[in-house]
Scaffold this active site. Structure first.
Site, PDB file in Angstrom:
ATOM      1  N   ARG A   1      20.859  52.365  24.996  1.00 22.81           N
ATOM      2  CA  ARG A   1      21.326  52.082  26.359  1.00 22.81           C
ATOM      3  C   ARG A   1      21.879  53.388  26.903  1.00 22.81           C
ATOM      4  O   ARG A   1      22.610  54.095  26.204  1.00 22.81           O
ATOM      5  CB  ARG A   1      22.418  50.985  26.394  1.00 22.81           C
ATOM      6  CG  ARG A   1      21.911  49.594  26.061  1.00 22.81           C
ATOM      7  CD  ARG A   1      22.999  48.549  26.246  1.00 22.81           C
ATOM      8  NE  ARG A   1      23.248  48.280  27.668  1.00 22.81           N
ATOM      9  CZ  ARG A   1      24.321  47.616  28.118  1.00 22.81           C
ATOM     10  NH1 ARG A   1      25.249  47.204  27.266  1.00 22.81           N
ATOM     11  NH2 ARG A   1      24.474  47.392  29.408  1.00 22.81           N
TER      12      ARG A   1
ATOM     13  N   ASP B   1      32.391  52.760  31.512  1.00 25.11           N
ATOM     14  CA  ASP B   1      31.322  53.085  30.568  1.00 25.11           C
ATOM     15  C   ASP B   1      31.085  54.577  30.453  1.00 25.11           C
ATOM     16  O   ASP B   1      30.631  55.063  29.418  1.00 25.11           O
ATOM     17  CB  ASP B   1      30.029  52.376  30.986  1.00 25.11           C
ATOM     18  CG  ASP B   1      30.171  50.879  30.805  1.00 25.11           C
ATOM     19  OD1 ASP B   1      30.709  50.216  31.705  1.00 25.11           O
ATOM     20  OD2 ASP B   1      29.776  50.391  29.727  1.00 25.11           O
TER      21      ASP B   1
ATOM     22  N   ARG C   1      28.204  44.758  22.938  1.00 18.36           N
ATOM     23  CA  ARG C   1      28.195  45.439  24.239  1.00 18.36           C
ATOM     24  C   ARG C   1      29.598  45.930  24.558  1.00 18.36           C
ATOM     25  O   ARG C   1      30.529  45.660  23.841  1.00 18.36           O
ATOM     26  CB  ARG C   1      27.724  44.479  25.306  1.00 18.36           C
ATOM     27  CG  ARG C   1      28.405  43.077  25.167  1.00 18.36           C
ATOM     28  CD  ARG C   1      28.722  42.380  26.443  1.00 18.36           C
ATOM     29  NE  ARG C   1      29.567  43.127  27.317  1.00 18.36           N
ATOM     30  CZ  ARG C   1      30.890  43.178  27.248  1.00 18.36           C
ATOM     31  NH1 ARG C   1      31.525  42.532  26.278  1.00 18.36           N
ATOM     32  NH2 ARG C   1      31.579  43.874  28.116  1.00 18.36           N
ATOM     33  N   GLY C   2      29.690  46.724  25.626  1.00  8.86           N
ATOM     34  CA  GLY C   2      30.988  47.304  25.980  1.00  8.86           C
ATOM     35  C   GLY C   2      31.095  48.696  25.392  1.00  8.86           C
ATOM     36  O   GLY C   2      30.771  48.903  24.216  1.00  8.86           O
ATOM     37  N   ALA C   3      31.558  49.658  26.178  1.00  2.93           N
ATOM     38  CA  ALA C   3      31.486  51.050  25.748  1.00  2.93           C
ATOM     39  C   ALA C   3      32.123  51.318  24.381  1.00  2.93           C
ATOM     40  O   ALA C   3      31.464  51.846  23.479  1.00  2.93           O
ATOM     41  CB  ALA C   3      32.099  51.936  26.836  1.00  2.93           C
TER      42      ALA C   3
ATOM     43  N   GLN D   1      29.123  38.277  32.125  1.00  4.83           N
ATOM     44  CA  GLN D   1      30.092  38.664  31.093  1.00  4.83           C
ATOM     45  C   GLN D   1      31.491  38.117  31.416  1.00  4.83           C
ATOM     46  O   GLN D   1      32.268  37.786  30.531  1.00  4.83           O
ATOM     47  CB  GLN D   1      30.180  40.191  30.950  1.00  4.83           C
ATOM     48  CG  GLN D   1      28.974  40.852  30.320  1.00  4.83           C
ATOM     49  CD  GLN D   1      27.940  41.310  31.315  1.00  4.83           C
ATOM     50  OE1 GLN D   1      27.726  40.658  32.348  1.00  4.83           O
ATOM     51  NE2 GLN D   1      27.267  42.425  31.050  1.00  4.83           N
TER      52      GLN D   1
END
Ligand SMILES: CSC[C@H]1O[C@H](OP(=O)(O)O)[C@H](O)[C@@H]1O
Length: 325
Positions: free
Chosen positions: A82, A227, A45-47, A186
């Protein structure tokens, strides 16, 4: 230090972020379907990390399918896994553009995405750290951050937490307030783990306590990741970011966004055009798998919010402050 996501012996390896902080577990993903499932449950996860995942997933497909249409179909499923982080589709497109040259070139481009990531995030976060040292009178600095924008959200180093690493190395950091970041935590699970591993003094706080910490003068600056950044500088980031920007503006402290230029989406004129992912009700009605709400509770669970540009003090990128001069 191990990369958050990497290519190893013909497969994608990720640190399973659903297992942290209790277990450092490496997952080996050998199919696009496995990668999409990992993206959707935020095991990766995370851009910036999603940009790398999109690129590597496209390479995985290109190495497995001779039929270009099959690769392009996989690429679309990856890009759609996503909706909010622009980097996922950007990484897919970066790799897919090399498909006509052959699968090895798709992998070559994907590895270039990974190799660039730490470099650009170090530059962006160093720029933000220098900005804060110039802007904030008090020394050492007390920062507040939200969600996880550390090395776990990138291939390596981090964006908002990259500022922490720079300031710590310069002896200019007193502590970090880390929002727990409901509902997926998170901050509590990942940012606290990263800060603890790095020996950074930190205090974990409920998201609802952040504005009063700012109001009580306990915070010198808010630093977050992003993001998707619209052409006008509106910023999509983890839900709960917008209230921090409001509190920072009210109390006259800097609200700084750190992001690679790959997070800027020039095709979106303003934040109104950013699709905000809505996630499952169970993420809100359950904690650690146990129900905490009535079984028939209706839920609103947006994973992100949009902070208007006029509440953002600065957006630090590897190329300068966005919008670039
Ligand atoms: C450096 S980008 C990190 C960014 O991504 C997080 O979202 P998620 O955990 O849902 O992938 C959050 O918005 C972070 O700021």
């Amino acid at each position: 230090m191990r990369r958050t996501i990497d290519w190893a012996d013909g497969a994608i390896e990720i640190l399973d972020q659903c297992a942290l902080p209790h277990e450092v577990r490496v997952l080996r993903l050998t199919t696009v379907d496995e990668l999409i499932a990992a993206i959707r449950r935020l095991a990766v996860r995370g851009a910036p990390a999603l940009g790398a995942a999109g690129a590597l997933g496209t390479a995985l497909s290109a190495l497995r399918h001779r039929d270009e249409d099959a690769v392009r179909a996989d690429a679309k499923r990856l890009a759609d896994a996503r909706p909010t982080a622009v980097n996922l589709g950007w990484g897919v497109r970066r790799a897919l553009n090399r498909l006509p040259e052959g699968p090895q070139f798709v992998l070559e481009e994907a590895m270039a995405v990974l190799d660039e990531d730490e470099r650009v995030n170090r530059k962006a976060s160093e720029r933000a750290a220098e900005f804060l040292l110039d802007r904030c009178a008090r020394r050492p600095l007390r920062l507040l951050t939200h969600c996880n924008a550390g090395r776990l959200a990138t291939v390596g180093w981090g964006t908002a937490l990259g500022v922490v690493w720079h300031l710590q190395a310069a002896g200019q950091l007193e502590y970090v307030f880390a929002d727990e970041t409901r509902p997926l935590l998170q901050g509590a699970r990942l940012t606290a783990w990263e800060l603890g591993e790095a020996g950074v003094p930190y205090r974990l706080l409920p998201d609802s306590a952040a504005a009063s910490a700012i109001a009580r003068g306990l915070v010198d600056a808010v630093v977050v990741g992003a993001d998707r950044i619209a052409a006008n500088g509106d910023v999509a980031n983890k839900v709960g970011t917008y209230p921090l920007a409001l509190a920072a503006a009210r109390h006259g402290i800097p609200f700084v966004v750190v992001a690679p230029m790959s997070t800027v989406d020039s095709q979106v004129p303003s934040g109104d055009g950013i699709v905000v992912e809505e996630r499952a009700a169970e993420e809100v009605t359950h904690v650690a798998g146990r129900p905490v709400a009535p079984p028939d509770a209706a839920v609103f669970n947006p994973a992100f919010d949009v902070t208007p540009a006029d509440l953002v003090t600065a957006i630090a990128t590897e190329d300068g402050f966005f919008p670039l001069e």
